[in-house]
Write an enzyme that holds these catalytic residues in place. Structure first.
Site, PDB file in Angstrom:
ATOM      1  N   GLU A  44       0.819  -1.007  -0.074  1.00 47.34           N
ATOM      2  CA  GLU A  44      -0.064   0.014  -0.073  1.00 47.34           C
ATOM      3  C   GLU A  44       0.833   1.208  -0.022  1.00 47.34           C
ATOM      4  OE1 GLU A  44      -3.043  -0.638   2.997  1.00 47.34           O
ATOM      5  OE2 GLU A  44      -3.930  -2.310   1.880  1.00 47.34           O
ATOM      6  N   GLU A  84     -13.023  -9.798   8.079  1.00 51.94           N
ATOM      7  CA  GLU A  84     -11.671  -9.088   8.319  1.00 51.94           C
ATOM      8  C   GLU A  84     -10.976 -10.039   9.318  1.00 51.94           C
ATOM      9  OE1 GLU A  84      -9.835  -6.242   7.597  1.00 51.94           O
ATOM     10  OE2 GLU A  84      -8.629  -7.484   8.665  1.00 51.94           O
ATOM     11  N   GLU A 133      -5.409  -6.782   1.402  1.00 49.61           N
ATOM     12  CA  GLU A 133      -3.877  -7.037   1.909  1.00 49.61           C
ATOM     13  C   GLU A 133      -3.487  -8.320   1.817  1.00 49.61           C
ATOM     14  OE1 GLU A 133      -6.782  -5.983   4.427  1.00 49.61           O
ATOM     15  OE2 GLU A 133      -6.340  -4.053   3.794  1.00 49.61           O
ATOM     16  N   GLU A 163      -9.223   4.180  -0.851  1.00 43.78           N
ATOM     17  CA  GLU A 163      -9.442   4.269   0.585  1.00 43.78           C
ATOM     18  C   GLU A 163      -8.644   5.339   1.332  1.00 43.78           C
ATOM     19  OE1 GLU A 163      -9.012   0.335   2.396  1.00 43.78           O
ATOM     20  OE2 GLU A 163      -6.863   0.443   2.523  1.00 43.78           O
TER      21      GLU A 163
HETATM   22  C1  NOJ Z   1      -8.851  -2.337   5.135  1.00 43.42           C
HETATM   23  C2  NOJ Z   1      -9.476  -2.844   3.797  1.00 43.42           C
HETATM   24  O1  NOJ Z   1      -8.632  -2.393   2.646  1.00 43.42           O
HETATM   25  C3  NOJ Z   1     -10.882  -1.988   3.782  1.00 43.42           C
HETATM   26  O2  NOJ Z   1     -11.344  -1.930   2.367  1.00 43.42           O
HETATM   27  C4  NOJ Z   1     -11.739  -2.295   4.898  1.00 43.42           C
HETATM   28  O3  NOJ Z   1     -12.634  -1.419   5.001  1.00 43.42           O
HETATM   29  C5  NOJ Z   1     -10.785  -2.089   6.264  1.00 43.42           C
HETATM   30  N1  NOJ Z   1      -9.552  -2.869   6.163  1.00 43.42           N
HETATM   31  C6  NOJ Z   1     -11.541  -2.700   7.456  1.00 43.42           C
HETATM   32  O4  NOJ Z   1     -11.634  -4.121   7.228  1.00 43.42           O
HETATM   33 CA    CA Z   2      -6.251  -1.879   2.574  1.00 44.27          CA
END
Ligand code: NOJ
Ligand code: CA
Length: 704
Positions: A172, A415, A484, A508
């Protein structure tokens, strides 16, 4: 002749050649030479139109037990073959792909190590080279540990490079454009940013690495079919213009634990005289194995919206309460005091489902639906989520029925907070829960430091985890989008349910950091996307974040129209319309483009491009005659010409043009646009004026 010259150029003393053999690409333009020099050390070199591209470059691996697989080799056999086939991807940028290469497979033996064998397989395509190491099953080599891979890419000059720092845990980053001799990864370490970053060294970069020679040749170095092996970064020898493999380490200094028969991923070098040639290349896909999924009828590309951006801009929260220090098993989640900002409520999810149904968006992602978000990140904690317990204000069964009644799919969110041991333990139950409640797509995430502790996101153990998860979901007919993970290497050919990955700096970052540069999206297709589709999450209409909170400096550094164009220029079969429905309702005519744009294609034409500057592309929707075109530019305004000769001659098309407004620019006036309609034919050329940080998006629909 070239070979001897290149050995001298590489600064090596002239080795006594034990063996040397060449193979050319099917069109004869590329030539690969394998040679075994003094001390039985293997090298390869590559030329294009008889001019060197890679000078003599070392091959081999060192291992924990000695001797390693780096020298003392004799030739056992050298076999040539050729393949020319055409295959049909389950989804993609084009409906059929030609796989045409000439192969040279050299098998080497080490007399000093009881005749241990190693095969190096080279495949030469018209647009580049792939090669890998293969370790056949044999009595003298069963279990072994790779300590380093010695593969080199010795370049012919101080090329221009589009690069990001080498890292074991994150992709990133923004890209830096510089000469090879100027690369310094530590200078761009963005420590103030969220996410897990473990830099690999001062002079280490990641792949896909994009290069351009002073002679105007474009080169891309990456890998294909990364399975059961760590990802490869590249050491940069700035003086000698040489790159060498830098594998992501595992615990204990071992990079790969292998058992024969085994093989490494393919090392890839794509070559093109025009920048668009890099974007056209199917070399990485061709080096991956065909789909292992029998019935693929359930695998469908799609657009989606989601309860997502509202958390990134701070309007709502993933967590239901503001209580900290909670233990998963000991907490009665129904007793927590709600914070009043929770995004994933039943009511809010219904609002998104309604919007999706009304605008023909097939699916809705919901993040923050499950317990555990109160302290999910930063503590290297193992038991964070169980993936099956909704917060008290999220009615799973009720929403299943509601979504089904509107013919909208819900997308699950897992997540893992990088607690991968926890996720693996709970995987079967989590997937079973999805099936029970009608979810057949999932977005996974790996934010944080990996557990098992000591492992990295891009190391061998995690590489295997991502594949295990893709297979596990394929068995249950579930589509996958991973955030990720390790960067893609074409494995979506083998596991076509694995629609997309993040594995780069997505939109993001514009919500909560200094964001992405206006050039960022012009570089991604030349770097990250060479390995596979990205879930970039385009479509942010409200580009300045002070809209949510006065004084906020964060902003998307594009015009609104460029956000539309990204649906065409950034290929993905899984495309989010990332902004809030409320914002789309403010600009319903611009949203019409997102509503219409396809996610699966019969044909793609990269018409013009330069990494870091601009991209112009057109794609033909699968199964219809409709074309979509997209143009994007960096921080500079420019005018591009769209030659419509790709349209069917003699046919009339109704064109809709979404253009930056006259006064538009990414920083001053990003949200002004114009929509024009006109009839066009294949004989016409359209002039597209792009604002600074802007773009253009077009629909070209057959008039009859
Ligand atoms: C990182 C992710 O790239 C994002 O899309 C997500 O909203 C957050 N983590 C929380 O899981
Ligand atoms: Ca991310």
């Amino acid at each position: 002749m070239i070979r001897f010259l290149s050995l001298i150029l590489a600064g090596l003393s002239m080795p006594a050649l034990l063996f040397s053999q060449s193979v050319t690409s099917p069109d004869g333009n590329l030539k690969l030479t394998f040679s075994l020099g003094q001390g039985g050390v293997p090298h390869y070199s590559l030329s294009f139109h008889e001019k060197p591209v890679l000078l003599a470059s070392r091959l081999g691996l060192t291992t924990l037990s000695k001797p390693g697989l780096e020298s003392g080799f004799n030739l056992l056999s050298a076999e040539n073959s050729e393949k020319d086939e055409t295959w049909t991807p389950v989804w993609g940028e084009v409906s059929s792909i030609r796989n045409h290469y000439r192969e040279l497979a050299v098998t080497l033996t080490q007399p000093g190590a009881k005749n241990r064998n190693l095969t190096i397989r080279f495949r030469l395509f018209n647009d580049g080279l792939g090669f890998r190491y293969e370790f056949p099953r044999q009595p003298e080599l069963s279990y072994f540990n790779v300590v380093s891979e010695l593969t080199e890419f010795n370049l012919t000059g101080d090329h221009l490079a589009w690069w990001m720092p080498g890292d074991y845990d994150s992709n990133e980053y923004l890209y830096t454009t510089s000469r090879l001799s100027e690369i310094n990864a530590f200078e761009v370490f963005a420590s103030k940013e969220k996410g897990e970053k473990t830099q690999a060294g001062e002079y280490v970069v990641q792949t896909p690495l994009m290069l351009k020679t002073d002679g105007g040749l474009y080169l891309n170095i990456h890998e294909a079919a990364l399975v059961d092996y760590p990802a490869m970064n590249l050491n940069v020898d700035r003086k000698n213009r040489s790159l060498s493999a830098h594998l992501v380490p595992g615990p204990g200094g071992v990079q790969a634990h292998l058992q024969t028969p085994a093989k490494t991923p393919w090392r890839t070098v794509i070559l093109a005289e025009k920048a668009t040639g890099i974007l056209d290349s199917k070399l990485v896909l061709n080096l991956n194995e065909p789909s292992v999924i029998g019935d693929v009828s359930w695998i469908k590309p799609m657009k989606y919206i989601g309860i997502w951006w509202e958390m990134h801009v701070g309007k709502s929260s993933w967590n239901y309460s503001d209580t900290g220090n909670l233990k998963l098993a000991e907490t009665d989640w129904s007793k927590l005091t709600p914070n009043g900002r929770h995004g994933a409520t039943t009511e809010r999810t219904k609002f998104y489902i309604d919007f999706a149904a009304e605008h023909h968006i097939p699916a809705v992602l919901v993040e923050g639906w499950n317990v555990g978000w109160e302290d999910w990140w930063g503590n290297w904690k193992e038991e964070v989520f169980d993936f099956v317990t909704p917060y008290p204000d999220f009615d799973v069964a009720g929403l299943q029925a509601y979504a089904a009644s509107k013919e909208v799919k819900l997308i699950m969110h897992h997540e893992t907070s990088a607690s991968v041991t926890n996720y693996e333990r709970r995987f079967d139950r989590a997937a079973g829960f999805m099936k029970q409640y009608g979810y057949d797509a999932v977005k996974t995430g790996y934010v944080g430091r990996i557990i098992p502790r000591g492992e990295h996101h891009d190391g061998q153990w995690m590489v295997n985890h991502y594949v295990r998860v893709a297979r596990g979901f394929a068995d249950r007919k579930i589509l996958l989008d991973a955030h990720e993970p390790v960067r893609p290497t074409g494995l979506h050919r083998t596991y076509p349910n694995w629609l997309a990955c993040e594995a780069a700096r997505g939109n993001e970052f514009n919500g909560w950091s200094y964001g992405n540069t206006p050039e960022h999206e012009t570089i991604l297709p030349f770097t990250r996307l060479v390995g596979g589709p990205m879930d970039y999450t385009p479509g942010i209409f409200q580009v300045k974040m002070d809209y949510y909170q006065p004084g906020k400096k964060e902003a998307v550094k594009t015009t609104l129209v460029k956000q539309l164009a990204l649906y065409v220029t950034l290929y993905s079969p899984f495309q989010m319309a990332a902004d809030l429905p409320e914002n789309y309702n403010r600009f319903p005519d611009a949203f019409k483009f997102i509503e219409q744009v396809a996610t699966d294609w019969d044909d793609t034409r990269y018409l013009d491009a330069e990494p870091g500057d601009f991209i112009l592309a057109a794609r033909k929707e699968k199964g219809t005659g409709t074309w979509f075109a997209g143009a994007i530019t960096d921080e500079n305004a420019r005018t591009l010409t769209l030659d419509l000769s790709f349209l069917t001659p003699g046919e009339q098309y109704q064109a809709e043009l979404y253009l930056d407004g006259k006064e538009a620019s990414w920083d001053k006036n990003p949200m002004v646009y114009e929509i024009k309609k006109q009839v066009v034919t294949s004989e016409m050329k359209l002039t597209l004026p792009l604002a600074a940080g802007g773009g253009a998006a077009l629909v070209l629909r057959p008039a009859n």
